[in-house]
Design a protein around this motif. Structure first.
Motif, PDB file in Angstrom:
ATOM      1  N   ASP A  41      69.203  23.520  58.493  1.00  0.00           N
ATOM      2  CA  ASP A  41      67.949  22.774  58.537  1.00  0.00           C
ATOM      3  C   ASP A  41      66.993  23.335  59.598  1.00  0.00           C
ATOM      4  N   GLY A  42      67.379  24.463  60.199  1.00  0.00           N
ATOM      5  CA  GLY A  42      66.561  25.079  61.240  1.00  0.00           C
ATOM      6  C   GLY A  42      65.487  25.987  60.674  1.00  0.00           C
ATOM      7  N   PRO A  43      64.893  26.796  61.530  1.00  0.00           N
ATOM      8  CA  PRO A  43      63.788  27.666  61.111  1.00  0.00           C
ATOM      9  C   PRO A  43      64.234  28.737  60.117  1.00  0.00           C
ATOM     10  N   VAL A  44      63.286  29.175  59.298  1.00  0.00           N
ATOM     11  CA  VAL A  44      63.515  30.212  58.296  1.00  0.00           C
ATOM     12  C   VAL A  44      62.505  31.327  58.546  1.00  0.00           C
ATOM     13  N   VAL A  45      62.980  32.560  58.548  1.00  0.00           N
ATOM     14  CA  VAL A  45      62.115  33.727  58.670  1.00  0.00           C
ATOM     15  C   VAL A  45      61.927  34.283  57.262  1.00  0.00           C
ATOM     16  N   THR A  46      60.681  34.540  56.863  1.00  0.00           N
ATOM     17  CA  THR A  46      60.385  35.094  55.550  1.00  0.00           C
ATOM     18  C   THR A  46      59.769  36.468  55.711  1.00  0.00           C
ATOM     19  N   VAL A  47      60.357  37.460  55.046  1.00  0.00           N
ATOM     20  CA  VAL A  47      59.863  38.838  55.094  1.00  0.00           C
ATOM     21  C   VAL A  47      59.831  39.406  53.679  1.00  0.00           C
ATOM     22  N   ARG A  48      59.029  40.444  53.488  1.00  0.00           N
ATOM     23  CA  ARG A  48      59.040  41.135  52.203  1.00  0.00           C
ATOM     24  C   ARG A  48      60.402  41.798  52.025  1.00  0.00           C
ATOM     25  N   ALA A  49      60.908  41.807  50.804  1.00  0.00           N
ATOM     26  CA  ALA A  49      62.230  42.371  50.525  1.00  0.00           C
ATOM     27  C   ALA A  49      62.304  43.836  50.944  1.00  0.00           C
ATOM     28  N   ASP A  50      61.244  44.612  50.724  1.00  0.00           N
ATOM     29  CA  ASP A  50      61.276  46.024  51.113  1.00  0.00           C
ATOM     30  C   ASP A  50      61.319  46.183  52.635  1.00  0.00           C
ATOM     31  N   ALA A  51      60.678  45.291  53.361  1.00  0.00           N
ATOM     32  CA  ALA A  51      60.741  45.326  54.818  1.00  0.00           C
ATOM     33  C   ALA A  51      62.155  45.001  55.310  1.00  0.00           C
ATOM     34  N   TRP A  52      62.807  44.062  54.649  1.00  0.00           N
ATOM     35  CA  TRP A  52      64.187  43.707  55.019  1.00  0.00           C
ATOM     36  C   TRP A  52      65.113  44.893  54.783  1.00  0.00           C
ATOM     37  N   ARG A  53      64.969  45.589  53.643  1.00  0.00           N
ATOM     38  CA  ARG A  53      65.809  46.745  53.350  1.00  0.00           C
ATOM     39  C   ARG A  53      65.592  47.828  54.410  1.00  0.00           C
ATOM     40  N   ALA A  54      64.366  48.062  54.807  1.00  0.00           N
ATOM     41  CA  ALA A  54      64.078  49.049  55.851  1.00  0.00           C
ATOM     42  C   ALA A  54      64.718  48.631  57.180  1.00  0.00           C
ATOM     43  N   PHE A  55      64.669  47.380  57.497  1.00  0.00           N
ATOM     44  CA  PHE A  55      65.289  46.857  58.724  1.00  0.00           C
ATOM     45  C   PHE A  55      66.799  47.094  58.700  1.00  0.00           C
ATOM     46  N   ILE A  56      67.439  46.779  57.589  1.00  0.00           N
ATOM     47  CA  ILE A  56      68.896  46.962  57.480  1.00  0.00           C
ATOM     48  C   ILE A  56      69.266  48.441  57.573  1.00  0.00           C
ATOM     49  N   ARG A  57      68.491  49.302  56.916  1.00  0.00           N
ATOM     50  CA  ARG A  57      68.761  50.748  56.999  1.00  0.00           C
ATOM     51  C   ARG A  57      68.639  51.234  58.432  1.00  0.00           C
ATOM     52  N   ALA A  58      67.706  50.693  59.178  1.00  0.00           N
ATOM     53  CA  ALA A  58      67.490  51.122  60.565  1.00  0.00           C
ATOM     54  C   ALA A  58      68.621  50.676  61.497  1.00  0.00           C
ATOM     55  N   LEU A  59      69.330  49.631  61.115  1.00  0.00           N
ATOM     56  CA  LEU A  59      70.435  49.175  61.953  1.00  0.00           C
ATOM     57  C   LEU A  59      71.551  50.189  61.909  1.00  0.00           C
TER      58      LEU A  59
END
Length: 59
Positions: A41-59
């Motif tokens: 029930d806490g906060p939700v972060v919303t990002v574009r799916a392509d931005a999320w994929r780029a973030f995961i690749r960078a990890l």
């Protein structure tokens, strides 16, 4: 009366195995919503799916 199905969050496969760093994700129309699985029930972060994929690749 709203007959749409309830959104189905899923636990990210990138979450830690110890149970302390878990996030849940919900894809919606080219966006990805991310939240702490322990605080549904806490906060939700919303990002574009392509931005999320780029973030995961960078990890």
């Amino acid at each position: 009366m709203d007959i749409r199905p309830k959104p189905r969050w899923f636990k990210s496969s990138y979450s830690g195995g110890s149970g302390t760093e878990c996030v849940e994700c919900l894809p919606v129309d080219g966006l990805l919503r991310v939240r702490d699985s322990k605080r549904g029930d806490g906060p939700v972060v919303t990002v574009r799916a392509d931005a999320w994929r780029a973030f995961i690749r960078a990890l």
